[in-house]
Design an enzyme around this catalytic site. Structure first.
Site, PDB file in Angstrom:
ATOM      1  CB  ALA A  13      26.440  48.073  51.666  1.00  0.00           C
ATOM      2  CB  ALA A  14      28.608  48.807  56.187  1.00  0.00           C
TER       3      ALA A  14
ATOM      4  NE  ARG B 266      22.377  34.753  56.132  1.00  0.00           N
ATOM      5  CZ  ARG B 266      22.390  35.809  55.443  1.00  0.00           C
ATOM      6  NH1 ARG B 266      23.269  36.762  56.016  1.00  0.00           N
ATOM      7  NH2 ARG B 266      21.787  36.254  54.473  1.00  0.00           N
TER       8      ARG B 266
ATOM      9  CD  GLU C  33      19.735  54.963  56.100  1.00  0.00           C
ATOM     10  OE1 GLU C  33      19.612  56.107  55.583  1.00  0.00           O
ATOM     11  OE2 GLU C  33      20.564  54.403  56.435  1.00  0.00           O
TER      12      GLU C  33
ATOM     13  CB  CYS D 243      27.482  51.085  42.448  1.00  0.00           C
ATOM     14  SG  CYS D 243      28.377  50.970  43.642  1.00  0.00           S
TER      15      CYS D 243
ATOM     16  CE1 TYR E 102      42.994  32.669  21.512  1.00  0.00           C
ATOM     17  CE2 TYR E 102      43.311  30.221  21.411  1.00  0.00           C
ATOM     18  CZ  TYR E 102      43.143  31.381  20.783  1.00  0.00           C
ATOM     19  OH  TYR E 102      43.152  31.493  19.373  1.00  0.00           O
TER      20      TYR E 102
ATOM     21  CD1 TRP F  81      51.114  35.002  22.532  1.00  0.00           C
ATOM     22  CD2 TRP F  81      51.651  35.520  24.485  1.00  0.00           C
ATOM     23  NE1 TRP F  81      52.312  34.439  22.797  1.00  0.00           N
ATOM     24  CE2 TRP F  81      52.611  34.384  23.928  1.00  0.00           C
ATOM     25  CE3 TRP F  81      51.677  35.676  26.020  1.00  0.00           C
ATOM     26  CZ2 TRP F  81      53.581  33.894  24.793  1.00  0.00           C
ATOM     27  CZ3 TRP F  81      52.901  35.136  26.714  1.00  0.00           C
ATOM     28  CH2 TRP F  81      53.648  34.205  25.999  1.00  0.00           C
TER      29      TRP F  81
ATOM     30  NE  ARG G 192      55.662  38.910  25.233  1.00  0.00           N
ATOM     31  CZ  ARG G 192      54.730  38.585  24.375  1.00  0.00           C
ATOM     32  NH1 ARG G 192      54.187  37.309  24.386  1.00  0.00           N
ATOM     33  NH2 ARG G 192      54.726  39.367  23.246  1.00  0.00           N
TER      34      ARG G 192
END
Length: 462
Positions: free
Chosen positions: A14-15, A25, A38, A48, A432, A440, A448
Site C-alpha cells: 500500500a504505502a 504522476r 518487494e 485486509c 433520517y 433519534w 445526548r
C-alpha cells in the site's frame, strides 16, 4: 538537461506503491527513474481481504490485487518481486539487494529512498512455534498458504491464538469453512482495544457462532508430531488438539532494516517522520505500517497498522517526492471489523488509554436499534461514548451491533477530528429515514446521554 534522478522504494504494497504512483504522476520517466523492490510474490494487494479469501467469501485471489506488476511497468515503474533489501548504506546512498529466487546480491543506488517495509507479525518464542501448520497472517502469501491447507489437507480442528482483529476474523473464516474452532488469548476479553463491557458483547457473539473461547490463558507451547507437524496448543489450563494453528497476536513495525542503518525510530518501534513523511536521514522517506504517527486525541506517538493510513501516508510521500506539497496530520484510531453478522467499531481512546493520557473521563453506554424499531430488519446496537469531564470533549467511541451499526463510527471519528464536545454533537444534522435510522440516531442518543452526564457532573461539583 538535468540528470535523471532515481527513487528506490523498499516494499511494494500500500504505502510503497502509493508513493511510487504519486511520484510518477508528477514526474515522468525521463526525469525520475522509479525502482520498487518487494520480497513477496505479490504487490499492491489488499491485506485486509486475506481473512475473506481464506473463508471463501472472496474466491478469486486476483480480486485482492489492485494493480499487476505489468500495469506498473507500463507506467514506467520498475517493480521487482521476490527481491529483498538486506542493508541500507546511508552514507553511500545505496541499498544492498538480494534475489530470493537466484540468491545473488548487489547494490542499488538511490537519490531518494522510500522505506515502506510494513509490519512483522508477532510470533511467540515458545516450544513448537515453528512447527508445520502454525501460520502467521501478514502478507497475501500467508492467506494463500492457509487456504491451500484448508482445501487440500481438510483439517477438522483449528486453534486461533490471539483475540485482536485478525484473530477474530480468521476464527470466523475457520467457522465458515466448517472447522471446530477454539480461540486462545492471554487477555480476559477479545478485542483488547475495546473496553471490557464492550469486549464482553463481542465474546458473546463469538460463542454464538460456535467458537470456543479460552480467555486469560497464555499459550505455553505447541505440540508436534514426530514429522514436525503441529498437533496441539498448550495453555496453563488445557491442551487443545489442533490440525491447524493461526497466530493473530498482532504486528509490530518492520523497522529493523532502517534502524540498523541509523534511521531514527521512536518509542513505538516505528520510524520517526515529519508530517511530509521525511525521516531525519537525508533524502530518506518512510510510510505505512513501519512508521509511527501522532494520535490527534492523546497527542502520543502510536503505531497503527491499517491500510487506510498506509495509503494516505504513501500518497503524501509520493506527492512530495514528485515536487508537490502534502502532509499527513495524524490519526484518531478508527477501526471496524465484522464477526459473521456482528459489527465492531472504535475510534479515539478507550477508558484505559484516556486515563493513561491524563484525562478525567465520563462514559455512557446506550442500547438502540439500527433502524426505526418498527421497520423490518431493525437490529440492536450498543454505543459507548467517552467524554472528558467538565469540558465534555469527545475522547472516544465504541460500537457493537448488527447490520448497519459499525459505519456510524465515521461520524464519531469526524467529531473527534474536529474536537467537538458531546453537547455540540447533539445538534448534528444526521440523515433520517426509517430504513436507515430511528428518528433519534443512536449517535445522537449517545451524545445526548453523555452531555447529560457531563452537566450532572458539573452540578455536583465533583
Amino acid at each position: 538537461m538535468a540528470a535523471r534522478e532515481r527513487l528506490l522504494v523498499i516494499g511494494g504494497d500500500a504505502a510503497g506503491m502509493s508513493a511510487a504512483s504519486q511520484a510518477r504522476r508528477r514526474r515522468g520517466p525521463d526525469e525520475l527513474e522509479i525502482v520498487v523492490v518487494e520480497r513477496g510474490w505479490h504487490a499492491s494487494y489488499s491485506a485486509c481481504g486475506i481473512p475473506y479469501y481464506v473463508g471463501g467469501v472472496v474466491d478469486d485471489l486476483d480480486a485482492l490485487i489492485a494493480r499487476t506488476p505489468a500495469e506498473f511497468r507500463d507506467r514506467g515503474i520498475d517493480l521487482r518481486l521476490r527481491t529483498e533489501a538486506v542493508e541500507i548504506d546511508l552514507d553511500g546512498g545505496r541499498v544492498r539487494i538480494r534475489s530470493l529466487d537466484e540468491g545473488g546480491e548487489h547494490w542499488e543506488p538511490y537519490d531518494d529512498l522510500m522505506i515502506a517495509t510494513g509490519a512483522d507479525p508477532i510470533r511467540p518464542r515458545l516450544p513448537g512455534a515453528d512447527a508445520a501448520g502454525v501460520h502467521g497472517v501478514q502478507i497475501l502469501g500467508d492467506g494463500v498458504a492457509i487456504r491451500r491447507v484448508l482445501e487440500e489437507e481438510k483439517p477438522r480442528r483449528a486453534v486461533v491464538v490471539g483475540g485482536g482483529y485478525i484473530g477474530l476474523e480468521m476464527a470466523e473464516a475457520m467457522v465458515m469453512r466448517g472447522l471446530e474452532v477454539s480461540l486462545v488469548d492471554a487477555a480476559d476479553q477479545p478485542m483488547g482495544t475495546l473496553d471490557p463491557d464492550m469486549g464482553a458483547i463481542v465474546a458473546d457473539a463469538m460463542r454464538g457462532i460456535g467458537v470456543q473461547l479460552h480467555l486469560g490463558e497464555p499459550v505455553e507451547g505447541f505440540d508436534a508430531s514426530p514429522e514436525g507437524r503441529v498437533t496441539a496448543v498448550r495453555t496453563g489450563s488445557r491442551t487443545l488438539p489442533a490440525d491447524l494453528v493461526v497466530l493473530g497476536l498482532g504486528v509490530k513495525p518492520a523497522s529493523g532494516l532502517a534502524r540498523d542503518a541509523g534511521v531514527e525510530t521512536g518509542p513505538t518501534g516505528g520510524i520517526v517522520t515529519d508530517r511530509r513523511m521525511r525521516t531525519r536521514a537525508e533524502r530518506v522517506w518512510a510510510a505505512g505500517d513501519c512508521v509511527e504517527t501522532r494520535h490527534l486525541v492523546s497527542g502520543a506517538p502510536v503505531a497503527i497498522a491499517l491500510g487506510t493510513h498506509a495509503n494516505k501516508q504513501g500518497r503524501v510521500a509520493g506527492v512530495n517526492l514528485g515536487g508537490g506539497y502534502a502532509t499527513f496530520p495524524g490519526v484518531v484510531g478508527t477501526a471496524v471489523s465484522k464477526i459473521c453478522d456482528v459489527e465492531v467499531a472504535r475510534t479515539g481512546l478507550n477508558e484505559r488509554e484516556a486515563a493513561a493520557a491524563g484525562f478525567a473521563t465520563l462514559s455512557v453506554v446506550v442500547e438502540s436499534t439500527t433502524r426505526a424499531g418498527y421497520h423490518p430488519g431493525a437490529a440492536k446496537m450498543t454505543t459507548k461514548l467517552i467524554a472528558e469531564r467538565r469540558s465534555g470533549r469527545l475522547l472516544g467511541a465504541q460500537i457493537v451491533g448488527r447490520e448497519n451499526a459499525a459505519k456510524r463510527v465515521d461520524g464519531l471519528a469526524i467529531a473527534l477530528w474536529h474536537g467537538m464536545t458531546v453537547e455540540e454533537m447533539t445538534g448534528l444534522d444526521l440523515g433520517y429515514a426509517p430504513p436507515f435510522a430511528p428518528v433519534w440516531d443512536p449517535v445522537l442518543i449517545a451524545a445526548r446521554k453523555a452531555a447529560d452526564a457531563v452537566e450532572r457532573d458539573m452540578r455536583s461539583g465533583s
